[in-house]
Design a protein around this motif. Structure first.
Motif, PDB file in Angstrom:
ATOM      1  N   GLY A   8       0.812  -1.211   0.000  1.00 47.02           N
ATOM      2  CA  GLY A   8       0.000   0.000   0.000  1.00 47.02           C
ATOM      3  C   GLY A   8       0.842   1.257   0.000  1.00 47.02           C
ATOM      4  O   GLY A   8       0.478   2.269  -0.604  1.00 47.02           O
ATOM      5  N   PRO A 217     -10.205  -0.128   8.295  1.00 51.56           N
ATOM      6  CA  PRO A 217      -9.732   0.787   7.243  1.00 51.56           C
ATOM      7  C   PRO A 217     -10.593   2.028   7.071  1.00 51.56           C
ATOM      8  O   PRO A 217     -10.069   3.121   6.819  1.00 51.56           O
ATOM      9  CB  PRO A 217      -9.753  -0.095   5.987  1.00 51.56           C
ATOM     10  N   TRP A 263      -3.919   4.389   6.608  1.00 47.31           N
ATOM     11  CA  TRP A 263      -4.929   3.725   5.774  1.00 47.31           C
ATOM     12  C   TRP A 263      -4.243   2.848   4.728  1.00 47.31           C
ATOM     13  O   TRP A 263      -4.635   1.709   4.503  1.00 47.31           O
ATOM     14  CB  TRP A 263      -5.806   4.788   5.137  1.00 47.31           C
ATOM     15  N   SER A 264      -3.200   3.361   4.111  1.00 49.91           N
ATOM     16  CA  SER A 264      -2.521   2.620   3.041  1.00 49.91           C
ATOM     17  C   SER A 264      -1.870   1.332   3.558  1.00 49.91           C
ATOM     18  O   SER A 264      -1.712   0.370   2.803  1.00 49.91           O
ATOM     19  CB  SER A 264      -1.464   3.495   2.358  1.00 49.91           C
ATOM     20  N   TRP A 267      -4.207  -1.544   2.931  1.00 51.57           N
ATOM     21  CA  TRP A 267      -4.651  -1.900   1.589  1.00 51.57           C
ATOM     22  C   TRP A 267      -4.121  -3.280   1.197  1.00 51.57           C
ATOM     23  O   TRP A 267      -2.946  -3.586   1.390  1.00 51.57           O
ATOM     24  CB  TRP A 267      -4.159  -0.870   0.571  1.00 51.57           C
TER      25      TRP A 267
END
Length: 350
Positions: A8, A217, A263-264, A267
């Protein structure tokens, strides 16, 4: 134990490289000056912080807490960055000559200042900022507690804010203004490795070394959206009041970058080394892509499409930059395969 997946981070860094292109091409200017201001002058200002924060996270998570070992890792990282910086300087040397960089105003002092702080081309300041910022953050990391490191880096950032987006609030204090005017004889902007980079590198180090709460997330996505909205408000208010001297540094860029970064990490995406290297070269080569697109548009009389239309101009520059990046990465991969076999032949023949 399975190896952590940080793919991510590769994707947000690639996106950040495209944000930098947007910052230098104003993709929505043909359609709406207000919308382009939000994208090109505000949203894209989290691009370089993303680079710094992810660099801090990936570098400091490997720290062993043994000073000698960690110093060796620091030297290796800085040497690699320095080699990339020297390569970039050489790439842009012809453009520097063409644009009059070596004019009457050029001096040994201006060259040293550019190499140390401002970059010899307008986007290359990031590389010396990374080198200096990492050096400062590394020694704060080893000499201070984590809290003291974050506080110290924050104080540097505040000093940088006052020389950047918040410069105008000091107009009534002539003494402080004179201090900053003195600093601006050493570097052109406070968005550099001394004031700008350390806080993002330090937050990356902090994230790498502490156990973060396991949030869904959508929580980080929502916090990112709220922080970005507050950054838009902050930037709009500052610009409407005519306060910024430059507009690279914002208070709400800190939480905006942090929550996007967190957040990434959640992913579920795929990445590889080639893709990571593309991101580096898109950043390095995009000003050259701008020149090529504008030159090709003039030669083919397609200025209305690829220069006047800001969105098409942005897309064309991105595609050319990605194409050049892919070619460079391919050539580097080929050279890596050729060199070892050549050395083996020399060894066998001897």
């Amino acid at each position: 134990m399975s190896k952590p997946n940080y793919s991510g981070l590769d994707w947000i860094k690639f996106g950040a490289a495209l944000m930098v292109v947007a910052n230098h091409t104003s993709p929505l200017l043909s359609y709406s000056a207000a919308a382009d201001f939000l994208i090109s002058n505000l949203f894209t200002r989290i691009a370089v912080p993303i680079f710094f924060m992810t660099a801090g996270f990936l570098f400091f998570r490997k720290m062993t807490e043994d000073l000698l070992t960690d110093r060796s890792a620091l030297r290796g990282y800085m040497l690699k960055t320095l080699k990339l910086y020297i390569t970039a300087i050489l790439i842009y040397l012809p453009l520097n000559i063409y644009t009059g960089y070596f004019s009457e105003s050029f001096t040994a002092y201006s060259l040293i200042k550019d190499i140390m702080f401002d970059g010899t081309f307008y986007h290359l300041w990031y590389l010396p900022a990374l080198i200096l910022g990492l050096f400062i953050t590394f020694y704060m990391y080893h000499k201070m507690t984590m809290k003291a490191m974050l506080v110290s880096a924050s104080l540097l950032y505040i000093l940088g804010l006052l020389g950047d987006s918040y410069y105008g609030i000091m107009q009534s204090s002539s003494g402080i203004i004179h201090v900053y005017e003195g600093m601006f004889t050493v570097f052109d902007y406070t968005r550099n490795g001394l004031f700008y980079a350390p806080i993002y590198l330090a937050i990356g180090a902090w994230a790498a070394k502490r156990q973060l709460p396991d949030r869904k997330p959508f929580v980080h996505a929502a916090l990112f959206a709220v922080s970005l909205g507050m950054m838009f408000v902050e930037g709009a208010l500052l610009h409407s009041a005519g306060i910024p001297r430059h507009d690279s540094m914002y208070i709400f860029a800190l939480p905006t970058t942090y929550f996007l970064f967190q957040w990434s990490l959640q992913w579920k995406v795929q990445s590889n080394k080639t893709f990571r290297e593309w991101r580096v070269w898109v950043y390095i080569l995009h000003p050259l892509a701008i020149v090529l697109v504008r030159g090709a548009a003039k030669v083919t009389h397609s200025e209305q499409l690829f220069i006047s239309n800001s969105l098409l101009h942005f897309v064309a520059v991105c595609l050319v930059a990605i194409g050049m990046a892919a070619a460079i990465v391919w050539l580097i991969a080929i050279s890596r395969k050729i060199q070892p076999s050549r050395f083996r032949r020399l060894f066998v023949n001897s």
